[in-house]
Design an enzyme around this catalytic site. Structure first.
Site, mmCIF file in Angstrom:
data_model
loop_
_atom_site.group_PDB
_atom_site.id
_atom_site.type_symbol
_atom_site.label_atom_id
_atom_site.label_comp_id
_atom_site.label_asym_id
_atom_site.label_seq_id
_atom_site.Cartn_x
_atom_site.Cartn_y
_atom_site.Cartn_z
ATOM 1 N N ASP A 1 -30.298 -43.109 33.473
ATOM 2 C CA ASP A 1 -30.475 -42.047 32.482
ATOM 3 C C ASP A 1 -31.173 -42.570 31.227
ATOM 4 O O ASP A 1 -31.124 -43.764 30.936
ATOM 5 C CB ASP A 1 -29.115 -41.481 32.058
ATOM 6 C CG ASP A 1 -28.630 -40.385 32.994
ATOM 7 O OD1 ASP A 1 -29.447 -39.889 33.775
ATOM 8 O OD2 ASP A 1 -27.440 -40.050 32.934
ATOM 9 N N PRO B 1 -21.176 -33.216 9.875
ATOM 10 C CA PRO B 1 -22.604 -33.561 9.771
ATOM 11 C C PRO B 1 -22.803 -34.839 8.951
ATOM 12 O O PRO B 1 -23.891 -35.391 8.922
ATOM 13 C CB PRO B 1 -23.210 -32.339 9.072
ATOM 14 C CG PRO B 1 -22.085 -31.628 8.419
ATOM 15 C CD PRO B 1 -20.846 -31.971 9.180
ATOM 16 N N ARG C 1 -19.163 -38.701 31.145
ATOM 17 C CA ARG C 1 -20.180 -39.194 32.096
ATOM 18 C C ARG C 1 -20.170 -40.709 32.221
ATOM 19 O O ARG C 1 -20.615 -41.258 33.223
ATOM 20 C CB ARG C 1 -21.598 -38.831 31.633
ATOM 21 C CG ARG C 1 -21.914 -37.395 31.527
ATOM 22 C CD ARG C 1 -23.292 -37.217 30.906
ATOM 23 N NE ARG C 1 -24.341 -37.889 31.671
ATOM 24 C CZ ARG C 1 -24.846 -37.425 32.793
ATOM 25 N NH1 ARG C 1 -24.420 -36.297 33.284
ATOM 26 N NH2 ARG C 1 -25.779 -38.095 33.424
ATOM 27 N N GLU D 1 -16.159 -24.553 5.162
ATOM 28 C CA GLU D 1 -16.893 -25.614 4.446
ATOM 29 C C GLU D 1 -16.482 -26.996 4.924
ATOM 30 O O GLU D 1 -17.036 -28.004 4.495
ATOM 31 C CB GLU D 1 -16.647 -25.510 2.931
ATOM 32 C CG GLU D 1 -17.293 -24.304 2.283
ATOM 33 C CD GLU D 1 -18.785 -24.226 2.563
ATOM 34 O OE1 GLU D 1 -19.474 -25.242 2.458
ATOM 35 O OE2 GLU D 1 -19.251 -23.116 2.901
#
Ligand code: SAH
Length: 247
Positions: free
Chosen positions: A168, A88, A153, A115
């Site tokens: 897109d 993150p 993709r 963690e």
């Protein structure tokens, strides 16, 4: 493109890579995906892959030795691949980042758990840190799946011409225009007339304008990142007037 995914839970990947576009890309040998169980590289009898954090506190930390052994073994097979950590705290996965990654020869994606991983793995082996967004997942597996999907993709030949990535969202810096298919009327709502007109130029303009309208409404920040044409600016002025008269 060769993807190597390092995980404590390889079973999570049964399914997501076996359907539709990813499966077809594998069949066409445009991509190859190998899963590596980090636990197989733990040296002790119990195959321990995690331990308590130095300094105390909640949770467990993924041990350095099994992960390092796994990364080194994979890197020895694929010296030109880039080691990507999922976190993150990494840089956000965007269209631009996915397209940058699609130029690499191979990606070795490390899925954290608990963690997270021992920081020394990041220092010694991490070449990139990728985050899906400002939230915390239970593990890097879903992030790895998202990276593999978004990057695949963009590899030439993966999408057929009928599903081209060029229109897109984000590809030209804007969100994509809305889509409609049969029937022409549903739930009391008709398909916008222009789309039924068969006039390609009118349809192009309608789509461009709706793309601008959507972007202006929900992601105005994206408009600052692109160069607007004169036509775009005219359309945006029209949209502003239309919105003002609708209020
Ligand atoms: N304690 C860490 C979070 C650990 S979550 C922190 O506060 O920063 C456990 C693992 O899930 C991470 O090591 C990472 O591999 C994965 N993960 C969690 N959230 C993620 C996100 N937003 N994007 C990518 N990976 C994520």
């Amino acid at each position: 493109m060769i993807f190597d995914v390092l995980t404590l839970f390889p079973g999570m990947f049964l399914g997501p890579f076996d359907e539709s576009i990813i499966n077809r890309a594998k069949d066409k040998r445009l991509i190859d995906i190998s899963l590596h169980n980090i636990r197989d590289w733990a040296a002790d009898r119990h195959q321990t892959a995690d331990d308590a954090p130095y300094g105390g506190g909640a949770g467990m930390v993924m041990k350095a030795e099994p992960l390092a052994a796994c990364i080194c073994a994979v890197k020895a097979m694929r010296p030109n691949s880039t080691v990507i950590l999922t976190s993150p705290q990494g840089r956000r996965l965007t269209h631009r980042v996915a397209s940058e990654l699609s130029e690499k020869e191979g990606l070795i994606i490390v899925c954290g758990r608990y963690e997270g991983i021992d920081e020394r793995i990041r220092t010694l082996y991490g070449e990139d840190d990728i985050s899906l967004g400002d939230f915390v997942l239970s593990g890097g597996e879903i992030a790895a799946m998202a990276i593999v999907d978004a990057v695949t993709r963009l590899i030439p030949g993966v999408l057929g011409s009928s599903e081209s990535a060029e229109t897109d969202s984000f590809c030209d810096g804007l969100l994509e225009y809305p889509h409609y298919t049969r029937p022409p009327e549903f739930g009391g709502l008709a398909v916008p007339e222009t789309l039924l007109s068969g006039n390609h130029e009118l349809i192009r303009k309608w789509r461009r304008k709706e793309s601008l309208r959507k972007t202006r409404a929900v992601r105005p920040d994206l408009l600052n990142g692109i160069e607007l044409t004169r036509e775009d600016r005219r359309m945006l002025a029209e949209i502003e007037l239309e919105d003002a008269s609708a209020d």
